[in-house]
Write a protein that holds these residues in place. Structure first.
Motif, short mmCIF file in Angstrom:
data_model
loop_
_atom_site.label_atom_id
_atom_site.label_comp_id
_atom_site.label_asym_id
_atom_site.label_seq_id
_atom_site.Cartn_x
_atom_site.Cartn_y
_atom_site.Cartn_z
N GLY A 57 43.26 63.52 71.96
CA GLY A 57 43.59 64.94 71.95
C GLY A 57 44.50 65.35 73.09
O GLY A 57 44.58 66.53 73.42
N ASP A 92 47.70 65.76 73.38
CA ASP A 92 48.73 66.75 73.10
C ASP A 92 48.18 68.16 72.99
O ASP A 92 48.89 69.14 73.19
CB ASP A 92 49.50 66.39 71.82
CG ASP A 92 48.59 66.29 70.60
OD1 ASP A 92 47.39 66.02 70.79
OD2 ASP A 92 49.08 66.49 69.47
N ARG A 93 46.88 68.28 72.65
CA ARG A 93 46.27 69.61 72.50
C ARG A 93 45.52 70.07 73.75
O ARG A 93 45.37 71.27 73.97
CB ARG A 93 45.30 69.60 71.30
CG ARG A 93 46.00 69.42 69.97
CD ARG A 93 45.00 69.23 68.85
NE ARG A 93 44.24 68.00 68.99
CZ ARG A 93 44.66 66.81 68.61
NH1 ARG A 93 45.86 66.67 68.08
NH2 ARG A 93 43.92 65.73 68.75
N GLN A 94 45.02 69.14 74.54
CA GLN A 94 44.09 69.51 75.62
C GLN A 94 44.69 69.42 77.02
O GLN A 94 44.20 70.09 77.94
CB GLN A 94 42.85 68.60 75.56
CG GLN A 94 42.08 68.70 74.24
CD GLN A 94 40.98 67.65 74.13
OE1 GLN A 94 40.60 67.03 75.12
NE2 GLN A 94 40.49 67.44 72.93
N CYS A 139 50.35 71.59 65.65
CA CYS A 139 50.06 71.90 67.04
C CYS A 139 51.01 72.98 67.54
O CYS A 139 52.22 72.92 67.30
CB CYS A 139 50.21 70.63 67.86
SG CYS A 139 50.09 70.85 69.65
N GLY A 140 50.45 73.99 68.23
CA GLY A 140 51.27 75.00 68.87
C GLY A 140 51.73 76.14 67.99
O GLY A 140 52.60 76.92 68.38
N GLU A 180 35.75 73.25 71.39
CA GLU A 180 36.75 72.24 71.05
C GLU A 180 36.04 71.06 70.43
O GLU A 180 35.21 70.41 71.07
CB GLU A 180 37.51 71.82 72.31
CG GLU A 180 38.34 70.57 72.20
CD GLU A 180 39.47 70.70 71.19
OE1 GLU A 180 39.46 69.92 70.22
OE2 GLU A 180 40.33 71.57 71.37
N LYS A 228 37.82 74.65 67.33
CA LYS A 228 39.21 74.21 67.40
C LYS A 228 39.32 72.73 67.03
O LYS A 228 38.49 71.92 67.43
CB LYS A 228 39.76 74.44 68.81
CG LYS A 228 39.78 75.90 69.24
CD LYS A 228 39.97 76.07 70.73
CE LYS A 228 41.24 75.43 71.23
NZ LYS A 228 41.42 75.68 72.69
N ASN A 229 40.33 72.40 66.24
CA ASN A 229 40.61 71.01 65.87
C ASN A 229 39.41 70.35 65.19
O ASN A 229 38.93 69.31 65.63
CB ASN A 229 41.05 70.21 67.10
CG ASN A 229 42.29 70.77 67.75
OD1 ASN A 229 43.30 70.99 67.10
ND2 ASN A 229 42.21 71.06 69.04
N ASN A 288 44.71 70.56 61.59
CA ASN A 288 46.03 70.18 61.11
C ASN A 288 45.89 69.46 59.77
O ASN A 288 44.78 69.32 59.25
CB ASN A 288 46.79 69.32 62.14
CG ASN A 288 46.05 68.02 62.46
OD1 ASN A 288 45.29 67.49 61.66
ND2 ASN A 288 46.30 67.49 63.66
N ARG A 308 54.35 76.77 71.24
CA ARG A 308 54.02 76.26 72.57
C ARG A 308 55.24 75.59 73.20
O ARG A 308 55.54 75.79 74.38
CB ARG A 308 52.85 75.29 72.48
CG ARG A 308 52.34 74.80 73.83
CD ARG A 308 51.14 73.90 73.64
NE ARG A 308 50.02 74.61 73.06
CZ ARG A 308 49.19 74.10 72.15
NH1 ARG A 308 49.36 72.87 71.73
NH2 ARG A 308 48.19 74.82 71.70
#
Length: 424
Positions: free
Chosen positions: A106, A108-110, A163-164, A189, A227-228, A258, A335
């Motif tokens: 994770g 890229d997200r966290q 993402c974003g 999360e 989330k996710n 996603n 983002r």
């Protein structure tokens, strides 16, 4: 800029983390072993953060933290963990001294959100709040209407998007416009340390069950945003399904996900009965590259917020900058747009940002798979739209986030000739 020291034996993950942090206005330094880590920690300025793998050549995150203490240093250390459950996370944070953790899958997200909590002082880091950014496209107006329609019900909802794209802001707006707004809102999360509730040691049920159920007790009458959701382990999926089926809690669940989630359901790695309980209704957020008419509105909103934060005159984008922004594929969506625009605003001399002031990162995830999983008609339309926007097949490939070779194969598949005319 805030320094961030990255310690990881994986050179590819180091590059990904460094690119994300640079884009957000941080100054990352990467090392791969214990001796180099000690040398760099000793040089870190105040406000810096350490992001460390749990294990790396000749050392561990715990060993590095203990060395810091011996040297009188106390830089916050965030651990990057692999496939770890909530109970192990608690042990790491209690026994090993890390201040927070992020899952490797994770990153890229966290990463940016977690680092921003500990980096001081902030320079150009600007966190978006929970309001929706004003946008004029028809797609976004449809999303605003869907928010109002869903908020009027008690239906569970999954918000799909890359993402974003602002999925969490949409989820929060559903809560804020609903009848549950005076009851608790809890955000968790699915793939990180945040999914850690309370456990009663004398309970006859499993610790994971107690911890997840604890969120439902705290959110009674309100809303839980997960989330996710695609990162939820199979064990947690089973616990969540049991709670929903057997206990019927008075809680609305809004999930973000996603496209991987749909693939997981098809491959039976995500329980289909849980999926349909969570997806009583849904919203799909289009990527920024498909709503380029919104880019000017979003950028103007971001520059206004930045000017207020820095207490300085608002900077503006000239025509060359707007054109360049509209031609970029934006794999990181809003983002990434935020980071690009604010990085330019921080460094530009004067009040006008031109194309030359924009720094686009070439390191981006491969989104070709997302393109090829679309239905044939939509896939062809997207290829033609990209060509019409860019004017060249090389530019179209860049907008689609794929190589020119891959685009050539897709053109051949759909019978699209070099002049963007379809033979079928």
């Amino acid at each position: 800029m805030n320094k961030v020291l990255i310690i990881d034996a994986s050179s590819s993950d180091c590059r990904i983390m460094a690119a994300l942090l640079t884009k957000a206005g941080y100054d990352p330094v990467t090392v791969s072993d214990f001796d180099a880590a000690k040398e760099e920690v000793a040089k870190l300025p105040p406000g810096a953060v350490v992001v460390s793998a749990m294990n790396f050549p000749d050392g561990t995150a715990t060993k590095l933290i203990n060395w810091q203490r011996q040297e009188g240093l106390n830089f916050p250390t965030i651990a990057v963990v692999d496939n770890i459950n909530a109970i192990d996370v608690i042990d790491i944070m209690r026994g090993d001294g890390v201040i927070d953790v992020i899952q490797r899958r994770g990153i890229d997200r966290q990463l940016l959100e977690t680092v921003s909590h500990y980096a001081r002082p902030e320079n150009i880091v600007l966190q978006l709040d929970n309001t929706l950014i004003p946008r004029g496209s028809k797609q976004f107006k449809d999303i605003e209407n869907s928010i109002a329609d869903i908020a009027a019900t008690n239906a569970n909802c999954i918000i799909f998007g890359e993402c974003g794209t602002g999925k969490e802001q949409i989820a929060r707006q559903i809560y804020l416009k609903s009848s549950r707004t005076q009851k608790p809102l809890i955000v968790v999360e699915a793939g990180g340390a945040a999914l850690v509730g309370k456990h009663a040691p004398d309970s006859e049920r499993s610790e994971i069950y107690d911890r997840i159920e604890g969120y439902f007790r705290e959110a009674k009458g309100g809303t839980i945003i997960v989330k996710n959701i695609q990162l939820l382990t199979f064990e947690r999926q089973s616990v969540l399904l049991h709670i929903l089926e057997q206990e019927h809690p008075d809680v609305r669940i809004i999930c973000t996900a996603n496209a991987t989630l749909l693939k997981m359901v098809a491959e039976e790695t995500f329980r289909d009965n849980l999926f349909f309980m969570l997806r009583q209704t849904s919203i799909t957020v289009p990527p920024l590259r498909e709503t380029t008419e919104d880019i000017s509105d979003i950028a103007d909103y971001l520059l206004s917020k930045y000017a207020r934060k820095k207490q300085q005159p608002k900077k503006r984008l000239d025509a060359s900058a707007i054109k360049a922004l509209k031609l970029h594929p934006w794999p990181g969506n809003i983002r990434e747009l935020k980071d690009t625009v604010l990085f330019a605003a921080f460094h530009v001399n004067g009040d006008t940002i031109s194309e030359n002031n924009l720094k686009f990162d070439d390191a981006k995830p491969d989104i070709a798979e997302d393109l090829t999983h679309r239905n044939p008609k939509a896939e062809k339309e997207r290829i033609l739209k990209a060509f019409n926007r860019a004017g060249t097949w090389g530019g179209a490939a860049k907008l689609l986030g794929i190589s020119e070779r891959a685009l050539y194969k897709l053109r051949k598949k759909h019978g699209i000739n070099p002049d963007a005319e379809s033979g079928s």
